[in-house]
Write a protein that holds these residues in place. Structure first.
Motif, PDB file in Angstrom:
ATOM      1  N   ASP A  19       4.770   5.191  -8.948  1.00 59.81           N
ATOM      2  CA  ASP A  19       5.692   5.263 -10.097  1.00 59.81           C
ATOM      3  C   ASP A  19       7.036   4.738  -9.637  1.00 59.81           C
ATOM      4  O   ASP A  19       7.461   4.988  -8.528  1.00 59.81           O
ATOM      5  CB  ASP A  19       5.887   6.725 -10.531  1.00 59.81           C
ATOM      6  CG  ASP A  19       4.616   7.300 -11.102  1.00 59.81           C
ATOM      7  OD1 ASP A  19       3.853   6.533 -11.704  1.00 59.81           O
ATOM      8  OD2 ASP A  19       4.398   8.507 -10.937  1.00 59.81           O
TER       9      ASP A  19
ATOM     10  N   LYS B 140      -1.506  12.998  -2.486  1.00 57.39           N
ATOM     11  CA  LYS B 140      -1.172  13.445  -3.842  1.00 57.39           C
ATOM     12  C   LYS B 140      -1.058  12.266  -4.802  1.00 57.39           C
ATOM     13  O   LYS B 140      -0.637  11.175  -4.423  1.00 57.39           O
ATOM     14  CB  LYS B 140       0.150  14.202  -3.817  1.00 57.39           C
ATOM     15  CG  LYS B 140       0.100  15.491  -3.013  1.00 57.39           C
ATOM     16  CD  LYS B 140       1.409  16.237  -3.123  1.00 57.39           C
ATOM     17  CE  LYS B 140       1.352  17.575  -2.417  1.00 57.39           C
ATOM     18  NZ  LYS B 140       1.710  17.475  -1.004  1.00 57.39           N
ATOM     19  N   LEU B 141      -1.436  12.519  -6.040  1.00 58.73           N
ATOM     20  CA  LEU B 141      -1.339  11.513  -7.096  1.00 58.73           C
ATOM     21  C   LEU B 141      -0.336  11.968  -8.142  1.00 58.73           C
ATOM     22  O   LEU B 141      -0.230  13.157  -8.430  1.00 58.73           O
ATOM     23  CB  LEU B 141      -2.696  11.335  -7.776  1.00 58.73           C
ATOM     24  CG  LEU B 141      -3.825  10.785  -6.921  1.00 58.73           C
ATOM     25  CD1 LEU B 141      -5.156  10.934  -7.635  1.00 58.73           C
ATOM     26  CD2 LEU B 141      -3.547   9.319  -6.608  1.00 58.73           C
ATOM     27  N   SER B 142       0.352  11.002  -8.734  1.00 64.61           N
ATOM     28  CA  SER B 142       1.305  11.369  -9.786  1.00 64.61           C
ATOM     29  C   SER B 142       0.602  11.577 -11.114  1.00 64.61           C
ATOM     30  O   SER B 142       1.100  12.265 -11.981  1.00 64.61           O
ATOM     31  CB  SER B 142       2.363  10.282  -9.941  1.00 64.61           C
ATOM     32  OG  SER B 142       1.761   9.069 -10.342  1.00 64.61           O
ATOM     33  N   GLU B 143      -0.564  10.955 -11.285  1.00 63.89           N
ATOM     34  CA  GLU B 143      -1.285  11.099 -12.553  1.00 63.89           C
ATOM     35  C   GLU B 143      -2.264  12.242 -12.464  1.00 63.89           C
ATOM     36  O   GLU B 143      -2.808  12.531 -11.401  1.00 63.89           O
ATOM     37  CB  GLU B 143      -2.100   9.831 -12.835  1.00 63.89           C
ATOM     38  CG  GLU B 143      -1.286   8.669 -13.278  1.00 63.89           C
ATOM     39  CD  GLU B 143      -2.156   7.419 -13.270  1.00 63.89           C
ATOM     40  OE1 GLU B 143      -2.500   6.961 -14.359  1.00 63.89           O
ATOM     41  OE2 GLU B 143      -2.487   6.929 -12.179  1.00 63.89           O
TER      42      GLU B 143
ATOM     43  N   ARG C 206       1.820   8.277  -5.631  1.00 64.68           N
ATOM     44  CA  ARG C 206       0.904   7.197  -5.931  1.00 64.68           C
ATOM     45  C   ARG C 206       0.179   7.471  -7.250  1.00 64.68           C
ATOM     46  O   ARG C 206      -0.117   8.607  -7.595  1.00 64.68           O
ATOM     47  CB  ARG C 206      -0.094   7.161  -4.763  1.00 64.68           C
ATOM     48  CG  ARG C 206      -1.196   6.201  -4.856  1.00 64.68           C
ATOM     49  CD  ARG C 206      -2.360   6.605  -3.980  1.00 64.68           C
ATOM     50  NE  ARG C 206      -3.533   6.277  -4.757  1.00 64.68           N
ATOM     51  CZ  ARG C 206      -4.507   5.454  -4.357  1.00 64.68           C
ATOM     52  NH1 ARG C 206      -4.508   4.980  -3.150  1.00 64.68           N
ATOM     53  NH2 ARG C 206      -5.488   5.153  -5.154  1.00 64.68           N
ATOM     54  N   ARG C 207      -0.106   6.410  -7.994  1.00 67.25           N
ATOM     55  CA  ARG C 207      -0.899   6.569  -9.214  1.00 67.25           C
ATOM     56  C   ARG C 207      -2.377   6.434  -8.869  1.00 67.25           C
ATOM     57  O   ARG C 207      -2.731   6.052  -7.755  1.00 67.25           O
ATOM     58  CB  ARG C 207      -0.487   5.516 -10.254  1.00 67.25           C
ATOM     59  CG  ARG C 207       0.957   5.679 -10.718  1.00 67.25           C
ATOM     60  CD  ARG C 207       1.379   4.517 -11.585  1.00 67.25           C
ATOM     61  NE  ARG C 207       0.595   4.455 -12.811  1.00 67.25           N
ATOM     62  CZ  ARG C 207       0.938   5.083 -13.930  1.00 67.25           C
ATOM     63  NH1 ARG C 207       2.031   5.814 -13.964  1.00 67.25           N
ATOM     64  NH2 ARG C 207       0.195   4.978 -14.995  1.00 67.25           N
ATOM     65  N   LEU C 208      -3.228   6.711  -9.850  1.00 64.37           N
ATOM     66  CA  LEU C 208      -4.668   6.601  -9.604  1.00 64.37           C
ATOM     67  C   LEU C 208      -5.066   5.213  -9.141  1.00 64.37           C
ATOM     68  O   LEU C 208      -5.902   5.044  -8.271  1.00 64.37           O
ATOM     69  CB  LEU C 208      -5.426   6.913 -10.900  1.00 64.37           C
ATOM     70  CG  LEU C 208      -6.099   8.275 -11.020  1.00 64.37           C
ATOM     71  CD1 LEU C 208      -6.834   8.364 -12.341  1.00 64.37           C
ATOM     72  CD2 LEU C 208      -7.060   8.514  -9.861  1.00 64.37           C
ATOM     73  N   ASN C 209      -4.462   4.190  -9.737  1.00 66.57           N
ATOM     74  CA  ASN C 209      -4.868   2.818  -9.416  1.00 66.57           C
ATOM     75  C   ASN C 209      -4.199   2.265  -8.170  1.00 66.57           C
ATOM     76  O   ASN C 209      -4.329   1.083  -7.868  1.00 66.57           O
ATOM     77  CB  ASN C 209      -4.600   1.900 -10.608  1.00 66.57           C
ATOM     78  CG  ASN C 209      -3.115   1.772 -10.903  1.00 66.57           C
ATOM     79  OD1 ASN C 209      -2.280   2.215 -10.103  1.00 66.57           O
ATOM     80  ND2 ASN C 209      -2.767   1.174 -12.026  1.00 66.57           N
ATOM     81  N   GLY C 210      -3.462   3.106  -7.435  1.00 69.21           N
ATOM     82  CA  GLY C 210      -2.900   2.660  -6.163  1.00 69.21           C
ATOM     83  C   GLY C 210      -1.428   2.284  -6.217  1.00 69.21           C
ATOM     84  O   GLY C 210      -0.788   2.190  -5.185  1.00 69.21           O
TER      85      GLY C 210
ATOM     86  N   ARG D  33      -6.471   8.103   0.253  1.00 68.17           N
ATOM     87  CA  ARG D  33      -6.574   8.587   1.623  1.00 68.17           C
ATOM     88  C   ARG D  33      -6.850  10.078   1.702  1.00 68.17           C
ATOM     89  O   ARG D  33      -6.288  10.859   0.939  1.00 68.17           O
ATOM     90  CB  ARG D  33      -5.303   8.284   2.398  1.00 68.17           C
ATOM     91  CG  ARG D  33      -5.506   7.088   3.318  1.00 68.17           C
ATOM     92  CD  ARG D  33      -4.197   6.559   3.704  1.00 68.17           C
ATOM     93  NE  ARG D  33      -3.492   6.228   2.470  1.00 68.17           N
ATOM     94  CZ  ARG D  33      -2.675   5.214   2.340  1.00 68.17           C
ATOM     95  NH1 ARG D  33      -2.425   4.466   3.351  1.00 68.17           N
ATOM     96  NH2 ARG D  33      -2.092   4.964   1.202  1.00 68.17           N
TER      97      ARG D  33
ATOM     98  N   THR E 293     -12.278   4.489  -8.969  1.00 73.01           N
ATOM     99  CA  THR E 293     -10.888   4.152  -8.690  1.00 73.01           C
ATOM    100  C   THR E 293     -10.308   4.956  -7.518  1.00 73.01           C
ATOM    101  O   THR E 293      -9.239   4.634  -7.006  1.00 73.01           O
ATOM    102  CB  THR E 293     -10.025   4.324  -9.959  1.00 73.01           C
ATOM    103  OG1 THR E 293      -8.683   4.010  -9.667  1.00 73.01           O
ATOM    104  CG2 THR E 293     -10.067   5.743 -10.468  1.00 73.01           C
TER     105      THR E 293
ATOM    106  N   LYS F  39       0.837  -1.194   0.000  1.00 69.05           N
ATOM    107  CA  LYS F  39       0.000   0.000   0.000  1.00 69.05           C
ATOM    108  C   LYS F  39       0.874   1.247   0.000  1.00 69.05           C
ATOM    109  O   LYS F  39       1.737   1.410   0.868  1.00 69.05           O
ATOM    110  CB  LYS F  39      -0.878  -0.018   1.261  1.00 69.05           C
ATOM    111  CG  LYS F  39      -2.237   0.525   1.015  1.00 69.05           C
ATOM    112  CD  LYS F  39      -3.144   0.222   2.192  1.00 69.05           C
ATOM    113  CE  LYS F  39      -4.486   0.865   1.863  1.00 69.05           C
ATOM    114  NZ  LYS F  39      -5.251   1.192   3.027  1.00 69.05           N
ATOM    115  N   ALA F  40       0.647   2.119  -0.980  1.00 66.10           N
ATOM    116  CA  ALA F  40       1.489   3.312  -1.106  1.00 66.10           C
ATOM    117  C   ALA F  40       1.031   4.417  -0.158  1.00 66.10           C
ATOM    118  O   ALA F  40      -0.096   4.400   0.331  1.00 66.10           O
ATOM    119  CB  ALA F  40       1.436   3.821  -2.542  1.00 66.10           C
TER     120      ALA F  40
END
Ligand code: FES
Lengths: 87, 373
Positions: free
Chosen positions: A86, B241-244, A79-83, B299, B294, A56-57
């Motif tokens: 990178d 935060k998200l990378s995408e 974290r990427r959208l899908n969990g 969190r 998704t 878990k990221a």
């Protein structure tokens, strides 16, 4: 438990962040701008101690008590959208 | 007691007050901004950063036009502020969605946009997209979304950097900002205005613009205005935060340029209580997951409530005091979207130049005819 695949030890009651710090002073993760970060406040406020724990990221290492057999990874990027993170 | 005199004083150092100050400074005035205390309600520190046209003024043509002009003025305003402050605002005007999970709400909003379109002609266009068509182009959208509207004109900025940039721009233009200068009382006469500050100090000015958001609730009456603003609470979630990049911008889910998501859009009448509540936060999280399943294990790292500034009919008020000449009231709910107007043509109206815009439609005399006042 393991850190990036190598075995490390923690004392009962240690947080994952404490165990990782005790093992090495190296950074826990890099930010979106690729600057290194390690645990800072150790009390759940600053979000600098993010690690990948058991797949878990973005888990706060300072708020997670270390357990036998945990699989901990340093985290590069966000974290990427899908969990996933990178790499 | 020290009394200082400036040409024009703006009460309120939020997005609205600072924008007004920038316009007045650019028009050649000497300007002082009196900013409130840290604990005062500050809509500028809790907002969503939308630069948004969809739905604005659907029932009031003048507001539709005002918003439309402000939205198209944003690129130029942003580069002005960025040049003056050196702060990047992350303005992105590449279009935005409103997502609906209820058919009736979807239909009603589409009808509102049709009305707005009639007011604005070719200055506005939108699409209504049925849920299944939406999922064809964006397969990530959840099955609970019955439809969406889209306008290519909508966008957002980074709201906290905007606030910081506006402050620096005021300073760069030679304006003075006085921090922690909560105005407790104001009196006016033929020799100008006198403001009592909570610290006990006094401040004087020839003219005054009241742009204090909810602070205007008490000061408006003293300056002879009849507008009474009220707080409306909105709650917000901030995620990790998200990378995408998210595949879309919506009025309830936006991604900051740094990667975190802001999820919001709730409305509640809770007086001046700006605390967040568990049930509303849970509803926001549910909404986000319904729109984009998704996100289910994303969190939430922070949450807060903040108070919107609402006039009786929700539209902006630009009013000159009839009893105290030289006093102006500026209040609105969409201070980010309208910033280019506040930092531009509004100064001409305050200075009463020949090219001043006609703002009669936003005068507070409309409330004397309305039972809402
Ligand atoms: S070290 Fe600050 S949150 Fe963990």
């Amino acid at each position: 438990m393991t850190l990036d695949g190598a075995p490390i030890e923690a004392l009962p009651g240690d947080t994952v962040a404490a165990a990782v710090l005790a093992h090495s002073g190296k950074a826990f993760r890099t930010t979106a701008h690729e600057t290194p970060r390690a645990a800072y406040c150790m009390m759940g406020v600053c979000f600098e101690c993010l690690l990948e724990i058991d797949g878990k990221a973005n888990v706060q290492g300072c708020m997670t008590v270390a357990e036998d057999g945990m699989v901990v990874r340093r985290q590069n990027g966000l974290r990427r959208l899908n969990g996933d993170t990178d790499e | 007691m020290s009394t200082k005199t400036s040409d024009i004083t703006v009460i309120g150092g939020g997005v609205v007050g600072l924008s007004v100050a920038i316009g007045l400074l650019r028009a050649g005035n000497r300007v002082t901004v009196l900013d409130g205390a840290d604990g005062d309600p500050r809509a500028s520190q809790g907002n969503f950063g939308l630069v948004w046209l969809q739905g604005k003024g659907a029932s009031y043509a003048p507001y539709a036009h005002l918003t439309s002009e402000a939205v198209s003025g944003w690129p130029e305003f942003a580069s002005l502020i960025e040049d003056l402050s050196g702060v990047n605002l992350s303005l992105d005007q590449s279009g935005g969605y409103e997502f609906f999970t209820e058919e009736a709400e979807f239909r009603d909003f589409a009808a509102d946009l049709k009305q707005q379109q009639q007011f604005l002609g070719n200055h506005f266009s939108f699409e209504t997209i049925q849920g299944d068509d939406l999922r064809r182009s964006h397969p990530q959208i959840g099955a609970g979304v019955v439809g969406a509207t889209f306008s290519a004109l909508d966008g957002h900025v980074n709201p906290l950097r905007l606030l910081k940039a506006l402050k620096q721009a005021v300073a760069a233009l030679g304006g003075e900002i006085v921090n922690d200068a909560h105005v407790t009382d104001v009196s006016g006469g033929s020799s100008g205005f006198d403001f009592s500050l909570r610290s006990g100090a006094h401040h004087g000015a020839d003219r005054v613009v009241l742009a204090a958001g909810l602070g205007a609730a008490t000061l408006a009456e003293r300056l002879g205005f009849q507008t009474r603003v009220r707080p409306q609470r909105g709650e917000l979630l901030i995620t990790e935060k998200l990378s995408e990049r998210l595949p879309f911008l919506s009025s309830t889910i936006r991604q900051t340029d740094e990667g975190g998501l802001q999820i919001g859009g709730t409305k509640a009448d809770a007086g001046y209580d700006d605390s967040e509540t568990l049930d509303v936060m849970a509803g926001l999280a549910q909404h986000a997951v319904t729109v984009l399943p998704t996100l289910h294990d994303l969190r939430v790292v922070r949450a807060w409530g903040a108070l919107r500034v609402m006039s009786p009919d929700g539209h902006p008020v630009y009013a000159r005091s009839s009893t105290l000449p030289g006093a102006y009231l500026v209040t609105c709910h969409s201070g980010v979207t309208l910033a280019p107007f506040h930092g531009g043509a509004l100064a001409q109206w305050i200075d009463d130049t020949t090219d001043a815009p006609n703002l009669g439609a936003f005068d507070e005399d409309r409330f004397t005819l309305s039972p809402a006042a």
